[in-house]
Scaffold this active site. Structure first.
Site, mmCIF file in Angstrom:
data_model
loop_
_atom_site.group_PDB
_atom_site.id
_atom_site.type_symbol
_atom_site.label_atom_id
_atom_site.label_comp_id
_atom_site.label_asym_id
_atom_site.label_seq_id
_atom_site.Cartn_x
_atom_site.Cartn_y
_atom_site.Cartn_z
ATOM 1 N N GLU A 18 -4.937 -5.105 10.602
ATOM 2 C CA GLU A 18 -3.926 -4.065 10.801
ATOM 3 C C GLU A 18 -4.233 -3.325 12.098
ATOM 4 O O GLU A 18 -5.045 -2.382 12.104
ATOM 5 C CB GLU A 18 -3.938 -3.068 9.639
ATOM 6 C CG GLU A 18 -3.656 -3.680 8.287
ATOM 7 C CD GLU A 18 -3.154 -2.632 7.283
ATOM 8 O OE1 GLU A 18 -1.989 -2.732 6.894
ATOM 9 O OE2 GLU A 18 -3.901 -1.716 6.939
ATOM 10 N N SER A 62 3.744 -2.053 10.247
ATOM 11 C CA SER A 62 5.196 -2.086 10.442
ATOM 12 C C SER A 62 5.831 -3.429 10.052
ATOM 13 O O SER A 62 6.719 -3.923 10.737
ATOM 14 C CB SER A 62 5.554 -1.715 11.885
ATOM 15 O OG SER A 62 5.129 -0.391 12.172
ATOM 16 N N GLU A 70 -6.499 4.364 7.913
ATOM 17 C CA GLU A 70 -6.369 5.817 7.732
ATOM 18 C C GLU A 70 -7.660 6.422 7.193
ATOM 19 O O GLU A 70 -7.983 7.580 7.468
ATOM 20 C CB GLU A 70 -5.160 6.114 6.831
ATOM 21 C CG GLU A 70 -3.863 5.909 7.613
ATOM 22 C CD GLU A 70 -2.740 5.251 6.849
ATOM 23 O OE1 GLU A 70 -2.751 5.267 5.599
ATOM 24 O OE2 GLU A 70 -1.835 4.690 7.511
ATOM 25 N N GLY A 105 5.050 1.358 4.541
ATOM 26 C CA GLY A 105 6.347 2.000 4.324
ATOM 27 C C GLY A 105 7.369 1.134 3.593
ATOM 28 O O GLY A 105 8.031 1.610 2.647
ATOM 29 N N HIS A 122 -9.451 0.997 5.001
ATOM 30 C CA HIS A 122 -8.121 1.116 5.599
ATOM 31 C C HIS A 122 -8.205 1.996 6.846
ATOM 32 O O HIS A 122 -8.982 2.958 6.893
ATOM 33 C CB HIS A 122 -7.124 1.706 4.597
ATOM 34 C CG HIS A 122 -5.724 1.675 5.118
ATOM 35 N ND1 HIS A 122 -5.221 2.672 5.919
ATOM 36 C CD2 HIS A 122 -4.761 0.729 5.024
ATOM 37 C CE1 HIS A 122 -3.983 2.345 6.271
ATOM 38 N NE2 HIS A 122 -3.683 1.173 5.742
ATOM 39 N N ASN A 170 0.869 -1.182 0.000
ATOM 40 C CA ASN A 170 0.000 0.000 0.000
ATOM 41 C C ASN A 170 0.905 1.231 0.000
ATOM 42 O O ASN A 170 1.528 1.538 1.006
ATOM 43 C CB ASN A 170 -0.887 -0.046 1.255
ATOM 44 C CG ASN A 170 -1.733 1.211 1.407
ATOM 45 O OD1 ASN A 170 -1.776 2.053 0.503
ATOM 46 N ND2 ASN A 170 -2.392 1.331 2.546
ATOM 47 N N TRP A 171 0.955 1.876 -1.148
ATOM 48 C CA TRP A 171 1.873 3.019 -1.282
ATOM 49 C C TRP A 171 1.328 4.282 -0.623
ATOM 50 O O TRP A 171 2.020 5.295 -0.543
ATOM 51 C CB TRP A 171 2.154 3.287 -2.767
ATOM 52 C CG TRP A 171 2.914 2.176 -3.458
ATOM 53 C CD1 TRP A 171 3.389 1.015 -2.883
ATOM 54 C CD2 TRP A 171 3.271 2.104 -4.842
ATOM 55 N NE1 TRP A 171 4.027 0.247 -3.830
ATOM 56 C CE2 TRP A 171 3.971 0.889 -5.048
ATOM 57 C CE3 TRP A 171 3.078 2.953 -5.943
ATOM 58 C CZ2 TRP A 171 4.463 0.503 -6.292
ATOM 59 C CZ3 TRP A 171 3.570 2.572 -7.185
ATOM 60 C CH2 TRP A 171 4.257 1.362 -7.357
ATOM 61 N N LYS A 172 0.072 4.247 -0.204
ATOM 62 C CA LYS A 172 -0.569 5.413 0.438
ATOM 63 C C LYS A 172 -0.385 6.658 -0.440
ATOM 64 O O LYS A 172 -0.369 6.543 -1.660
ATOM 65 C CB LYS A 172 -0.028 5.584 1.859
ATOM 66 C CG LYS A 172 -0.147 4.268 2.655
ATOM 67 C CD LYS A 172 0.085 4.413 4.121
ATOM 68 C CE LYS A 172 -0.073 3.047 4.798
ATOM 69 N NZ LYS A 172 0.073 3.104 6.238
ATOM 70 N N GLY A 195 2.666 2.322 10.763
ATOM 71 C CA GLY A 195 3.562 3.459 10.614
ATOM 72 C C GLY A 195 4.274 3.858 11.888
ATOM 73 O O GLY A 195 4.880 4.928 11.966
HETATM 74 P P1 13P Z 1 3.210 0.459 7.624
HETATM 75 O O1 13P Z 1 3.734 -0.837 7.041
HETATM 76 O O2 13P Z 1 3.905 1.664 7.119
HETATM 77 O O3 13P Z 1 3.119 0.380 9.114
HETATM 78 O O4 13P Z 1 1.697 0.588 7.088
HETATM 79 C C1 13P Z 1 0.843 -0.482 7.193
HETATM 80 C C2 13P Z 1 -0.383 -0.207 6.420
HETATM 81 O O5 13P Z 1 -1.174 0.627 6.790
HETATM 82 C C3 13P Z 1 -0.613 -0.961 5.182
HETATM 83 O O6 13P Z 1 -1.892 -0.762 4.702
#
Ligand code: 13P
Length: 256
Positions: A169, A215, A99, A237, A97, A9-11, A175
């Site tokens: 998650e 993470s 976020e 990330g 997700h 997931n590149w966000k 993150g």
């Molecule tokens: P990180 O791997 O940066 O913690 O993010 C996880 C995530 O939200 C994947 O969708």
């Protein structure tokens, strides 16, 4: 036997150049990893989906979107439908997700409409669930995850739910560098599978893939994947760095 599934997931990261370059690097790295043992997808921002899909068209790496809107078309300024995502080459789409739940304020009801629209539109949704730290500390993890799954999948019969991947998650692990221990992840994954079994029967529950996210790094991917109910990883990330992402894919493929 569930085939391992790793998604990146590149966000809200990359640009038109780096997105295509990263996609190509992932594709060429994956050609060395036994392609048939694992499913891999990347989820770039909407505006780079088409270019990334083109760059990946001859590869085994699939494309996913990070979100969608549940309506098919019309006056919904700024939104993107399932058919648009299909049209530009998406196979998968993230729904709910963390976020989007906690920054944008998406409800379980809205997420359910998105999962339903994704399946109707021929996409494979990845329904993301997970508790906040305050919820874990007050012993509400299972209650929260059960609500997110029951409400997220409401109204969908077993036939449709077979298209879904669940991503666990924990919000406190996203993150933050604070990964859930493999045991903590397994505990929740096993709870999710039992819940799915109650909802849809044991056979389907055994087929649905459950990813862990939060993470994930090359140094913890193998241990997470060793858990019985870990079928894949949703990587944030670390999916932006080709070497780290490929190392994670390699470790997940070993379970395949
Ligand atoms: P990180 O791997 O940066 O913690 O993010 C996880 C995530 O939200 C994947 O969708």
């Amino acid at each position: 036997m569930r085939k391992p599934f790793v998604a990146g997931n590149w966000k809200m990261n990359t640009n038109s150049y780096s997105a295509v370059a990263l996609a190509k690097d992932v594709a060429s790295g994956c050609s060395d990893i036994a392609g048939h043992k694992i499913d891999v997808a990347v989820c770039p921002p909407f505006v780079y989906l088409q270019a990334v899909a083109k760059a990946l068209s001859a590869s085994s790496v699939a494309v996913g979107a990070q979100d969608l809107y549940f309506q098919q078309e019309g006056a919904f300024t700024g939104e993107i439908s399932a058919s648009m995502l299909k049209d530009v080459g998406c196979a998968y789409v993230l729904c709910g997700h963390s976020e989007r739940r906690h920054i944008i304020g998406e409800s379980d009801e809205l997420i359910n409409k998105k999962v339903t629209a994704a399946i109707s539109g021929g996409l494979l949704p990845i329904l993301c669930v997970g508790e906040k730290i305050s919820e874990r500390e007050t012993g509400q993890t299972e209650q929260v995850v059960a609500r997110q799954i029951e409400e997220g999948l409401a109204g969908l019969g077993a036939e449709k739910v077979s298209a879904v991947t669940i991503a666990y998650e924990p919000v406190w692990a996203i993150g933050t560098g604070k990964t859930a221990t493999a045991q903590q992840a397994q505990q929740v994954h096993s709870f999710i599978r039992k819940l799915l079994s109650q909802m849809y029967g044991e056979k389907l529950a055994q087929e649905i893939r459950i990813q862990y996210g939060g993470s994930v790094r090359p140094d913890n991917a193998a241990e997470l994947m060793r858990q019985e109910d870990a079928d894949g990883l949703l990587v944030g990330g670390a999916s932006l760095k080709k070497d780290a992402f490929l190392a994670i894919i390699q470790q997940a493929a070993e379970k395949g």
